[in-house]
Scaffold this motif. Sequence first.
Motif, PDB file in Angstrom:
ATOM      1  N   VAL A 304       0.793  -1.201   0.024  1.00 54.54           N
ATOM      2  CA  VAL A 304      -0.005  -0.035  -0.041  1.00 54.54           C
ATOM      3  C   VAL A 304       0.897   1.163   0.192  1.00 54.54           C
ATOM      4  O   VAL A 304       0.452   2.333  -0.757  1.00 54.54           O
ATOM      5  N   ALA A 305       1.945   1.036   0.760  1.00 54.44           N
ATOM      6  CA  ALA A 305       2.750   2.685   0.943  1.00 54.44           C
ATOM      7  C   ALA A 305       3.417   2.546  -0.404  1.00 54.44           C
ATOM      8  O   ALA A 305       3.889   4.047  -0.832  1.00 54.44           O
ATOM      9  N   LEU A 306       3.904   1.632  -1.081  1.00 51.02           N
ATOM     10  CA  LEU A 306       4.468   2.053  -2.502  1.00 51.02           C
ATOM     11  C   LEU A 306       3.560   2.567  -3.491  1.00 51.02           C
ATOM     12  O   LEU A 306       4.264   3.494  -4.303  1.00 51.02           O
ATOM     13  N   VAL A 307       2.400   2.671  -3.300  1.00 53.82           N
ATOM     14  CA  VAL A 307       1.510   3.416  -4.272  1.00 53.82           C
ATOM     15  C   VAL A 307       1.517   5.099  -4.313  1.00 53.82           C
ATOM     16  O   VAL A 307       2.020   5.504  -5.215  1.00 53.82           O
ATOM     17  N   PRO A 308       1.461   5.521  -3.068  1.00 55.48           N
ATOM     18  CA  PRO A 308       2.011   6.976  -3.017  1.00 55.48           C
ATOM     19  C   PRO A 308       3.093   7.455  -3.230  1.00 55.48           C
ATOM     20  O   PRO A 308       3.718   8.485  -3.614  1.00 55.48           O
ATOM     21  N   ALA A 309       4.258   6.526  -2.760  1.00 54.70           N
ATOM     22  CA  ALA A 309       5.687   6.708  -2.629  1.00 54.70           C
ATOM     23  C   ALA A 309       6.135   6.399  -4.045  1.00 54.70           C
ATOM     24  O   ALA A 309       7.222   6.770  -4.272  1.00 54.70           O
ATOM     25  N   GLY A 310       5.537   5.975  -5.186  1.00 58.28           N
ATOM     26  CA  GLY A 310       6.285   5.650  -6.193  1.00 58.28           C
ATOM     27  C   GLY A 310       7.077   6.287  -6.875  1.00 58.28           C
ATOM     28  O   GLY A 310       8.030   6.111  -7.559  1.00 58.28           O
ATOM     29  N   ALA A 311       6.958   7.575  -6.788  1.00 61.81           N
ATOM     30  CA  ALA A 311       7.640   8.548  -7.644  1.00 61.81           C
ATOM     31  C   ALA A 311       8.763   8.955  -7.163  1.00 61.81           C
ATOM     32  O   ALA A 311       9.719   9.688  -7.642  1.00 61.81           O
ATOM     33  N   TRP A 312       9.238   8.604  -5.932  1.00 62.51           N
ATOM     34  CA  TRP A 312      10.412   9.188  -5.130  1.00 62.51           C
ATOM     35  C   TRP A 312      11.227   7.889  -4.790  1.00 62.51           C
ATOM     36  O   TRP A 312      10.778   6.823  -4.412  1.00 62.51           O
ATOM     37  N   LEU A 313      12.482   7.986  -5.473  1.00 66.42           N
ATOM     38  CA  LEU A 313      13.603   6.858  -5.370  1.00 66.42           C
ATOM     39  C   LEU A 313      13.810   6.097  -4.104  1.00 66.42           C
ATOM     40  O   LEU A 313      13.944   5.156  -3.732  1.00 66.42           O
ATOM     41  N   VAL A 314      14.549   6.931  -3.158  1.00 64.92           N
ATOM     42  CA  VAL A 314      14.900   6.698  -1.754  1.00 64.92           C
ATOM     43  C   VAL A 314      13.857   5.905  -0.713  1.00 64.92           C
ATOM     44  O   VAL A 314      13.944   4.773  -0.684  1.00 64.92           O
ATOM     45  N   PRO A 315      12.377   6.417  -0.766  1.00 67.88           N
ATOM     46  CA  PRO A 315      11.326   5.768  -0.215  1.00 67.88           C
ATOM     47  C   PRO A 315      11.105   4.503  -0.777  1.00 67.88           C
ATOM     48  O   PRO A 315      10.973   3.286  -0.394  1.00 67.88           O
ATOM     49  N   VAL A 316      11.189   4.545  -2.122  1.00 65.05           N
ATOM     50  CA  VAL A 316      10.812   3.106  -2.821  1.00 65.05           C
ATOM     51  C   VAL A 316      11.869   2.085  -2.460  1.00 65.05           C
ATOM     52  O   VAL A 316      11.760   0.993  -2.349  1.00 65.05           O
ATOM     53  N   ILE A 317      13.173   2.521  -2.578  1.00 64.54           N
ATOM     54  CA  ILE A 317      14.567   1.538  -2.217  1.00 64.54           C
ATOM     55  C   ILE A 317      14.372   0.946  -0.838  1.00 64.54           C
ATOM     56  O   ILE A 317      14.240  -0.195  -0.680  1.00 64.54           O
ATOM     57  N   VAL A 318      13.827   1.991  -0.016  1.00 64.37           N
ATOM     58  CA  VAL A 318      13.690   1.557   1.282  1.00 64.37           C
ATOM     59  C   VAL A 318      12.473   0.451   1.550  1.00 64.37           C
ATOM     60  O   VAL A 318      12.727  -0.662   2.137  1.00 64.37           O
ATOM     61  N   LEU A 319      11.333   0.733   0.941  1.00 61.74           N
ATOM     62  CA  LEU A 319      10.214  -0.157   1.137  1.00 61.74           C
ATOM     63  C   LEU A 319      10.602  -1.412   0.394  1.00 61.74           C
ATOM     64  O   LEU A 319      10.214  -2.445   0.891  1.00 61.74           O
ATOM     65  N   LEU A 320      11.063  -1.401  -0.763  1.00 58.00           N
ATOM     66  CA  LEU A 320      11.514  -2.579  -1.607  1.00 58.00           C
ATOM     67  C   LEU A 320      12.510  -3.574  -0.842  1.00 58.00           C
ATOM     68  O   LEU A 320      12.556  -4.810  -0.810  1.00 58.00           O
ATOM     69  N   GLY A 321      13.352  -2.600  -0.230  1.00 55.32           N
ATOM     70  CA  GLY A 321      14.308  -3.374   0.986  1.00 55.32           C
ATOM     71  C   GLY A 321      13.773  -4.239   1.709  1.00 55.32           C
ATOM     72  O   GLY A 321      14.186  -5.272   2.262  1.00 55.32           O
ATOM     73  N   LEU A 322      12.716  -3.697   2.630  1.00 51.16           N
ATOM     74  CA  LEU A 322      11.804  -4.178   3.575  1.00 51.16           C
ATOM     75  C   LEU A 322      11.292  -5.593   3.072  1.00 51.16           C
ATOM     76  O   LEU A 322      10.868  -6.399   3.543  1.00 51.16           O
ATOM     77  N   TRP A 323      10.576  -5.139   1.753  1.00 53.76           N
ATOM     78  CA  TRP A 323       9.913  -6.129   1.218  1.00 53.76           C
ATOM     79  C   TRP A 323      10.819  -7.564   0.739  1.00 53.76           C
ATOM     80  O   TRP A 323      10.312  -8.516   1.224  1.00 53.76           O
ATOM     81  N   GLY A 324      11.979  -7.466   0.311  1.00 57.22           N
ATOM     82  CA  GLY A 324      12.955  -8.242   0.002  1.00 57.22           C
ATOM     83  C   GLY A 324      13.277  -9.091   1.590  1.00 57.22           C
ATOM     84  O   GLY A 324      13.294 -10.194   1.535  1.00 57.22           O
ATOM     85  N   LEU A 325      13.635  -8.338   2.355  1.00 52.37           N
ATOM     86  CA  LEU A 325      13.764  -8.835   3.802  1.00 52.37           C
ATOM     87  C   LEU A 325      12.810  -9.971   4.235  1.00 52.37           C
ATOM     88  O   LEU A 325      13.001 -10.856   4.710  1.00 52.37           O
ATOM     89  N   LEU A 326      11.350  -9.416   4.063  1.00 46.81           N
ATOM     90  CA  LEU A 326      10.359 -10.450   4.651  1.00 46.81           C
ATOM     91  C   LEU A 326      10.235 -11.292   3.519  1.00 46.81           C
ATOM     92  O   LEU A 326       9.754 -12.514   3.875  1.00 46.81           O
ATOM     93  N   ALA A 327      10.052 -11.016   2.246  1.00 43.26           N
ATOM     94  CA  ALA A 327       9.534 -12.153   1.310  1.00 43.26           C
ATOM     95  C   ALA A 327      10.532 -13.338   1.182  1.00 43.26           C
ATOM     96  O   ALA A 327      10.106 -14.422   0.854  1.00 43.26           O
ATOM     97  N   THR A 328      11.705 -12.854   1.322  1.00 41.37           N
ATOM     98  CA  THR A 328      12.897 -13.973   1.121  1.00 41.37           C
ATOM     99  C   THR A 328      12.868 -14.863   2.185  1.00 41.37           C
ATOM    100  O   THR A 328      13.091 -16.051   2.196  1.00 41.37           O
ATOM    101  N   ALA A 329      12.414 -14.342   3.648  1.00 35.18           N
ATOM    102  CA  ALA A 329      12.591 -14.951   4.774  1.00 35.18           C
ATOM    103  C   ALA A 329      11.118 -15.738   4.986  1.00 35.18           C
ATOM    104  O   ALA A 329      11.161 -17.082   5.644  1.00 35.18           O
ATOM    105  N   ALA A 330      10.145 -15.332   4.339  1.00 30.98           N
ATOM    106  CA  ALA A 330       8.803 -16.309   4.370  1.00 30.98           C
ATOM    107  C   ALA A 330       8.860 -17.620   4.271  1.00 30.98           C
ATOM    108  O   ALA A 330       8.330 -18.418   4.902  1.00 30.98           O
ATOM    109  N   PRO A 331       9.500 -18.230   3.034  1.00 34.14           N
ATOM    110  CA  PRO A 331       9.512 -19.544   2.779  1.00 34.14           C
ATOM    111  C   PRO A 331       9.978 -20.554   3.848  1.00 34.14           C
ATOM    112  O   PRO A 331       9.652 -21.534   3.971  1.00 34.14           O
TER     113      PRO A 331
END
Length: 410
Positions: A304-331
Amino acid sequence: MTHEEQPSSPARGRDRGDSADRAANWSGVLAMSVCVFALIASEFLPVSLLTPLAAELGVTEGLAGQGIAISGLFAVLTSLSISPLAGSLNRKPLLLGLTFIMALSATLVGLAPNYLVYMIGRALIGIVIGGFWSLSAATAMRLVPAAQVPRALAVFNGGNALASVLAAPIGSYLGSIVGWRGAFSCLVPIALGALIWQWISLPSMPGPARGRVSRHIFGPLRRPSIALGMAACGAFFMGQFVLFTYVRPFLESVTKVGPTALSLTLLVIGAAGLAGTALIGRFLRRGLYPTLIAIPVLMAVIAVALVPAGAWLVPVIVLLGLWGLLATAAPVGWWSWIADAMPGEAEAGGGLMVATIQLSIALGSTAGGILFDRSGYGATFLAAAGVLLVAAVLAVVTARAARGGVRRAG
């Protein structure tokens, strides 16, 4: 006393009870992790080599990309059949055979004179994917004491995360230096090295007694807690790939990144995933189900946060980094659930899990593509968040069903 409530069988004891008194075989765990690295690299290497591969084989890039689809199809078929087909066969030679087939697959693809041989090679890697992952939880339970199974599965998944980080850039680089055939051929010595290490380090792992081999792969789904858990796992992977499949076009068309920033962002996602696999074990030890519930909730918030933050590089990198942290650990969490919920049926559970994950990824990426093309990234990411929240709710219901089953057994 129902079938579900019967005391542990000898097979169950071999998989779980006896492991409590056995020293951890971390050399075997690391050998399996190297095998996972080669396996994931083999699975997704065509992505970074599609254009030259298609040109040399004389087919369209779309047809060349079907090499990934056919590996997924054979992974599903193998995952649903390997446990009953293997029967009482010792699992060590079975794993060694699968690793040899992986080397054979890379050899066939690297030498493929035409499209048919290429697709045969890709079908073989699908067999390895389905067979290896189906056996992974049961193998971990035989290599380490029960309390260390989540850590062993995290090490397995570390090979997955490392390959996810390195496969595409290294494949692209090797393709530019030695060609796409050379890039695939580089996987052969890695697979053979893993084969030798497994042969040295893995113990003999007898299969279940003939009378205890289950011929009904879907039998465990008769238990509500298992059926709900598989549904929660499927919803999680579906929601993840509704979004993640289209991260690159989102970054290029919305965040407006160039090639350097794109590579940096993908590297951050992968590096965070490695960190996630290193950290997930301590959370699983504190509580399996709370972790399985929290991960999709947090990923839904990120989507949800990526939708309004999509145009800004730094917030997107931070959010996708957190995504990778969680998604790769979930399996790791879901494979730990298999070991916890189905200790005497880890192979059957592993087969069901692989089939569920593969089908969910296909459904999620397909649905995400339709939404991305028709409604844009906002609707796609919000849909991903919705599916992830469904996964969290199903995980809550699974936890309650599991507690109810324990009370009835008591």
